[in-house]
Design an enzyme around this catalytic site. Structure first.
Site, mmCIF file in Angstrom:
data_model
loop_
_atom_site.group_PDB
_atom_site.id
_atom_site.type_symbol
_atom_site.label_atom_id
_atom_site.label_comp_id
_atom_site.label_asym_id
_atom_site.label_seq_id
_atom_site.Cartn_x
_atom_site.Cartn_y
_atom_site.Cartn_z
ATOM 1 N N GLU A 153 0.851 -1.186 0.000
ATOM 2 C CA GLU A 153 0.000 0.000 0.000
ATOM 3 C C GLU A 153 0.890 1.241 0.000
ATOM 4 O OE1 GLU A 153 -3.854 1.411 2.608
ATOM 5 O OE2 GLU A 153 -2.122 0.648 3.689
ATOM 6 N N CYS A 211 -4.561 -3.772 3.405
ATOM 7 C CA CYS A 211 -4.264 -3.294 4.751
ATOM 8 C C CYS A 211 -5.409 -3.479 5.763
ATOM 9 C CB CYS A 211 -3.818 -1.836 4.695
ATOM 10 S SG CYS A 211 -2.915 -1.269 6.170
ATOM 11 N N LYS A 246 -10.233 -0.361 -2.031
ATOM 12 C CA LYS A 246 -10.337 -0.676 -0.601
ATOM 13 C C LYS A 246 -11.738 -0.377 -0.062
ATOM 14 C CE LYS A 246 -7.568 0.267 3.583
ATOM 15 N NZ LYS A 246 -6.507 1.194 4.081
#
Length: 295
Positions: A50, A167, A125
């Site tokens: 990321e 993440c 995301k």
């Protein structure tokens, strides 16, 4: 050019650990160096974390540096994939989407490129990191980022079927279970964990996702001081389907490597067939909208 290797050899993946800064040119040079090194070692798939493109020092800078998927930076990564003959998992691109003119917000986009430089998948995301640890960490990703609206079907690669996350998604096992149901054999969590959360939760969460899904888990990571107000945890690693850490980066930027043994994965699944033991009659089925279960 990196190849999957002769029959009988297990595919090799390379996992990157970098220290991105607001300097996009410096970041690209560092990441490209790692990709070329991984290709020379015979990796078929290279994972970057990321924020591989940059980590801005404030919201205004973060927004100003963002590009579209059709921009210069992604074009350079496509050329890099072609030159090296590798798949690239680019784990968190600051994307100016089609709605940028109206929203003035970006997407945190995990881009997967094939060895021809073509876009194989783009996952945006879905869980945004809004956390406040008093006196230690404050982060409000939702203040400048749009949440993604879908989970992307696993993509067939020479190393196995790859399920994409980013993440903070790591804290939500529903995504890993939905991707597993859709056929994933490798789950990837490119990350930029902070030090307080990383030291407490990083490895145990990655191992838990591997054990419950019986997938390989690959986690590229940011490490070190990204700018004056941010330090990342590092510890990029690979976990096998039994939950063992089979590769891990040392301190500082670099690579770790792991062979993906799908025969071993399927043996683990046969020996403890948790997927077939689930009780949807009691608690429902974890499935993502639009993703069909694997045969």
């Amino acid at each position: 050019r990196a190849m999957a290797g002769p029959p009988g050899l297990k595919p090799l993946v390379a996992v990157g650990q970098v220290t991105s800064t607001p300097d996009k040119e410096k970041n690209f040079a560092a990441c490209a160096g790692l990709v070329r090194e991984a290709a020379r070692r015979g990796a078929c798939l290279v994972f970057l974390p990321e924020g591989f493109d940059y980590i801005g020092s404030d919201t205004a800078q973060t927004l100003s540096l963002a590009e579209g998927l059709d921009g210069d930076l992604m074009g350079r990564y496509a050329e890099l994939a072609r030159d090296c003959g590798v798949w690239l998992s680019l784990g968190g691109f600051h994307e100016r989407g089609a709605d940028w003119p109206t929203t003035q917000r970006i997407y945190n986009c995990h881009v997967l490129l094939d060895p021809a430089g073509r876009l194989a998948a783009a996952y945006r995301k879905t869980h945004l990191c809004d956390v406040e640890l008093e006196g230690r960490v404050t982060m409000k990703e939702s203040s400048f980022t749009n949440p993604g609206t879908e989970i992307v079907a696993p993509v067939s690669t020479p190393a196995g079927k790859l399920g994409l996350s980013i993440c903070y998604d790591l804290r939500f096992p529903e995504i890993s279970l939905a991707l597993r149901r859709a056929g994933a054999e490798i789950l990837t969590y490119p990350s930029a964990f902070t030090f307080p959360t990383g030291s407490a939760h990083w490895e145990v969460l990655l191992r838990a996702r591997a054990i419950e899904s019986q997938c390989y888990v690959v986690a590229a990571a940011q490490t070190g001081k990204n700018h004056e107000r941010r330090t990342s945890y590092g510890h990029a690693l690979v976990v096998d389907p039994w939950g063992a850490v089979v590769a891990q980066c040392r301190e500082g930027p670099g690579l770790c490597y792991a062979e993906i043994d799908l025969d071993y994965l399927h043996r683990v699944r046969r020996e403890i067939p948790v997927h077939g033991h689930r009780r949807p009659d009691l608690y429902g089925t974890v499935a993502a909208a639009g993703l069909a279960p694997a045969p």
